[in-house]
Design a protein around this motif. Structure first.
Motif, PDB file in Angstrom:
ATOM      1  N   GLU A 146       0.830  -1.205   0.000  1.00 38.07           N
ATOM      2  CA  GLU A 146       0.000   0.000   0.000  1.00 38.07           C
ATOM      3  C   GLU A 146       0.869   1.261   0.000  1.00 38.07           C
ATOM      4  O   GLU A 146       0.577   2.230  -0.713  1.00 38.07           O
ATOM      5  CB  GLU A 146      -0.915   0.006   1.220  1.00 38.07           C
ATOM      6  CG  GLU A 146      -1.853   1.201   1.272  1.00 38.07           C
ATOM      7  CD  GLU A 146      -2.766   1.176   2.478  1.00 38.07           C
ATOM      8  OE1 GLU A 146      -3.506   2.162   2.680  1.00 38.07           O
ATOM      9  OE2 GLU A 146      -2.742   0.168   3.222  1.00 38.07           O
ATOM     10  N   LYS A 206       1.155   4.288  -2.947  1.00 37.96           N
ATOM     11  CA  LYS A 206       0.907   5.698  -2.631  1.00 37.96           C
ATOM     12  C   LYS A 206       2.140   6.574  -2.838  1.00 37.96           C
ATOM     13  O   LYS A 206       2.074   7.786  -2.621  1.00 37.96           O
ATOM     14  CB  LYS A 206       0.397   5.826  -1.196  1.00 37.96           C
ATOM     15  CG  LYS A 206      -0.990   5.225  -0.989  1.00 37.96           C
ATOM     16  CD  LYS A 206      -1.497   5.459   0.428  1.00 37.96           C
ATOM     17  CE  LYS A 206      -2.908   4.915   0.591  1.00 37.96           C
ATOM     18  NZ  LYS A 206      -3.439   5.157   1.960  1.00 37.96           N
ATOM     19  N   TYR A 222       5.009   6.460  -1.140  1.00 37.63           N
ATOM     20  CA  TYR A 222       5.737   6.791   0.085  1.00 37.63           C
ATOM     21  C   TYR A 222       7.109   6.120   0.140  1.00 37.63           C
ATOM     22  O   TYR A 222       7.962   6.535   0.918  1.00 37.63           O
ATOM     23  CB  TYR A 222       4.933   6.367   1.315  1.00 37.63           C
ATOM     24  CG  TYR A 222       3.598   7.047   1.472  1.00 37.63           C
ATOM     25  CD1 TYR A 222       3.318   8.232   0.808  1.00 37.63           C
ATOM     26  CD2 TYR A 222       2.604   6.499   2.278  1.00 37.63           C
ATOM     27  CE1 TYR A 222       2.089   8.849   0.942  1.00 37.63           C
ATOM     28  CE2 TYR A 222       1.376   7.122   2.428  1.00 37.63           C
ATOM     29  CZ  TYR A 222       1.124   8.289   1.749  1.00 37.63           C
ATOM     30  OH  TYR A 222      -0.093   8.900   1.888  1.00 37.63           O
TER      31      TYR A 222
END
Length: 268
Positions: A199, A203, A205
């Motif tokens: 995840e 995104k 990150y």
């Protein structure tokens, strides 16, 4: 695995749907991705732990699944199914019967807890495998094409390296100094950790990911440094450990599963 490498390399990259060598999350197996549309590709990675499986079938099967999942998550892919390609000795021998029983018990227990089915199987018995088991285990899944097309550029100098997952356990050695056993993490907790990493990758990150189960944090740091073409700093005293006192070398080369090294975006 040697046969599977030749098969993967035989996939024709001239077709626009097939591309490879874009991502190298492990030097052991080349990766090929097939674009199925909607910005999604299908991918497969195969690994093995033949020596460990010969010594302890249940443990070796779990170890191979751990390795292949670590490589899979490192590119932000989502696993959909496991596959197994097993080669064992003469079925009439008690040793082979015990090996296949323990191996299937270990694999089925891991896949049930992890929550991903074993969808494809290939089992073959021959006396040439009486002394050494050949257990290839793989995972099939999907990955966003955005994760595959991201160029590895030099990140900002203040980009932090994070060690996530289980605390580094103490290494158990035998009388000769060799490592007795590599500690395996709980499959359910590993599933949660890998899902969180996937995840975070989606995104934006995380800049890069390297598993520590193939050579410890030293190899993970070298992989990331090579891909971003710049050096990294590792602070041994900040690596989470299980016991109060551990030899720094044991911390650096510990190959226990359930641990990843993440290069993250500074603002996140």
């Amino acid at each position: 695995q040697k046969n599977s490498i030749r098969l993967l390399e035989s996939i024709r990259e001239s077709q626009k749907q097939v591309f490879g060598d874009t991502v190298k999350c492990s030097e052991r197996v080349p990766h090929r991705f097939i674009d199925i549309g909607e910005d999604v590709s299908v991918c497969q990675i195969i690994s093995h732990s033949n020596i460990d499986t010969t010594k302890s079938p249940a443990f070796g099967g779990n170890l191979a699944l751990n390795h292949v999942l670590d490589d899979f998550i490192a590119i932000g892919a989502t696993p959909l199914a496991f596959c197994e390609m097993l080669r064992l000795g003469d079925y009439e021998t008690p040793k082979t019967q015990r090996s296949i029983q323990k191996l299937m018990e270990g694999i089925s227990r891991y896949t049930n807890v992890y929550g991903v089915p074993m969808a494809v199987g290939d089992l073959y018995f021959h006396q040439s495998f009486n002394r050494s088991v050949c257990a290839n285990l793989g995972v099939i899944g999907v990955v966003s094409n955005k994760n595959l097309s991201k160029p590895k550029q030099k990140p900002p100098m203040d980009s932090p390296l994070l060690c996530v997952g289980y605390r580094t356990p103490a290494i158990q050695r035998d009388e000769t100094g060799h490592v007795k056993v590599v500690k395996l993490a709980d499959p359910f907790m590993q599933h949660r950790l890998r899902a969180a990493i996937s995840e975070a990758i989606s995104k934006g990150y995380i800049i890069d990911v390297a598993p520590m189960a193939h050579g410890g944090i030293v190899r993970a740091g070298c992989l990331i440094a090579n891909r971003i073409q710049t050096g990294v700093q590792l602070f041994v005293d900040k690596i989470p450990i299980e016991t109060r006192q551990m030899d720094p070398l044991d911390i650096l080369v510990n190959e226990s599963s359930g641990r990843f090294l993440l290069l993250t975006v500074p603002e996140h």
